[in-house]
Motif scaffolding. Structure first.
Motif, PDB file in Angstrom:
ATOM      1  N   ARG A   1       0.960   9.536  -5.935  1.00 45.80           N
ATOM      2  CA  ARG A   1       0.410  10.934  -5.275  1.00 45.80           C
ATOM      3  C   ARG A   1      -0.062  11.920  -6.191  1.00 45.80           C
ATOM      4  NH1 ARG A   1       5.511  13.590  -3.383  1.00 45.80           N
ATOM      5  NH2 ARG A   1       6.442  12.816  -5.323  1.00 45.80           N
TER       6      ARG A   1
ATOM      7  N   ASP B   1       1.004   3.889  -2.951  1.00 41.43           N
ATOM      8  CA  ASP B   1       0.557   5.241  -2.579  1.00 41.43           C
ATOM      9  C   ASP B   1       1.620   6.534  -3.093  1.00 41.43           C
ATOM     10  OD1 ASP B   1      -1.827   4.553  -1.400  1.00 41.43           O
ATOM     11  OD2 ASP B   1      -1.025   4.776   0.615  1.00 41.43           O
TER      12      ASP B   1
ATOM     13  N   ASN C   1       0.762  -1.185  -0.032  1.00 44.14           N
ATOM     14  CA  ASN C   1       0.026  -0.038  -0.045  1.00 44.14           C
ATOM     15  C   ASN C   1       0.977   1.135   0.106  1.00 44.14           C
ATOM     16  OD1 ASN C   1      -2.256  -1.514  -0.013  1.00 44.14           O
ATOM     17  ND2 ASN C   1      -2.379  -1.581   2.305  1.00 44.14           N
ATOM     18  N   THR C   2       1.921   1.165   0.914  1.00 45.26           N
ATOM     19  CA  THR C   2       2.705   2.456   1.062  1.00 45.26           C
ATOM     20  C   THR C   2       3.373   2.710  -0.371  1.00 45.26           C
ATOM     21  OG1 THR C   2       3.360   1.935   3.226  1.00 45.26           O
ATOM     22  CG2 THR C   2       4.656   3.431   2.088  1.00 45.26           C
TER      23      THR C   2
END
Length: 319
Positions: A312, A308, A304-305
């Motif tokens: 952005r 993400d 997920n990080t």
């Protein structure tokens, strides 16, 4: 010329092999209680190479320093300060030191040449020698380019002259800050590349390669260096050896981390990331570093990080 190599790991043993290959008289120093060093003395080889019979060994730091015209240091960056405290008790004053390692001190965030001058004096003759290349390629005759930086053009030129060959072509860069910071961050981004591999997001290595130097340039400029150094051999020039290579410890660590596999080798990017985590840098945007910090130190979900990170808000590529 007489060369002493402090450190006998993968890179240190190669530097001894290389120095001997181009005609220097070489002495390798290692700790007396090191099993790996005693194995190297006994067999003259490790998993990467076989050392020439003329290379000598010692466990005496006094002997290693007094022997040398140039002292090469290639150890875990976090042990540099403690080693130099011991070197400070030897007759090191007329020696030239090259730091063939990449990283920042965890507790202080200081560059390695800063540590060297703190421990051995501001007038120390010291250079950083970094850049792309793997031991496995060099010993098979595959050439590459590397870079040397110092505060003194004369020292830089001397080191380059001493070690130039058809196997390694050297460039000089007067921006010592940019060279050291760029080399350290290259390992951090190597961890990110490994994570992308482990999560089957390898196609995102393209954006990582494009955006990583932007991020490095911001930090280099913030710390007082030349932002263009992010696009030189110490950083962008070393990406292939770190982001794609099966030999890269940092890339392999990142892949192992997200796939929950054990990794038993040194990944210098991890200690650099810890150092950056301890630095307070609110003025600049470092999204890749912040994402890795969240994943490794704060244990957030890597998939997920990283998704993400690349999803952005939209922005202009260059401004």
């Amino acid at each position: 010329m007489k060369i002493s190599v402090l450190g006998n790991g993968r890179w240190g043993s190669f530097l001894a092999w290389y120095s001997s290959k181009i005609g220097h008289e070489v002495l390798i120093w290692g700790r007396g209680n090191s099993r790996n060093f005693h194995d190297l003395i006994k067999t003259r080889k490790n998993q990467y190479l076989t050392l020439q019979p003329e290379i000598k060994f010692t466990t005496s730091l006094n002997e290693a320093i007094s022997h040398s015209d140039i002292v090469i240091i290639s150890i875990n960056s976090q042990y540099l300060r403690s080693l130099l405290k011991k070197v400070s008790k030897t007759n090191f004053y007329d020696k030239i030191f090259t730091l063939n390692m990449k990283g920042l001190e965890i507790d202080t965030g200081k560059r390695l040449t800063q540590i060297a001058k703190e421990e051995l004096g501001v007038n120390l003759k010291v250079a950083a020698w970094v850049g792309p290349g793997h031991v496995q390629d060099f010993i098979n005759g595959v050439p590459n380019c590397m870079v040397v930086s110092s505060d003194s053009p004369a020292i830089t030129d001397f080191v380059i002259s001493a070690f130039s060959s058809k196997l390694i072509r050297f460039y000089s860069n007067p921006d010592l800050i940019g060279t050291e910071i760029g080399a350290a961050l290259k390992n951090v981004f190597g961890i990110a590349a490994g994570m992308l591999d482990g999560l089957n997001l390898t196609s995102l290595k393209g954006p990582l390669i494009a955006r990583g130097p932007f991020e490095a340039s911001r930090l280099i400029k913030y710390l007082g260096g030349n932002e263009l150094s992010a696009y030189g051999l110490a950083h962008l020039g070393d990406y292939e050896a770190t982001i794609f290579s099966k030999h890269s410890h940092n890339r392999t660590f990142g892949e192992s981390f997200v796939t929950n596999k054990q990794f038993d080798y040194l990944a210098e990017g991890l200690s650099t990331l810890q150092s950056l985590n301890n630095m307070y840098i609110p003025e600049i945007e470092l999204p890749i570093i912040e994402s890795l910090n969240d994943i490794i130190i704060h244990k957030v979900d890597p998939l997920n990080t990283l998704n993400d990170l690349f999803m952005r808000p939209l922005k202009n590529e260059f401004y």
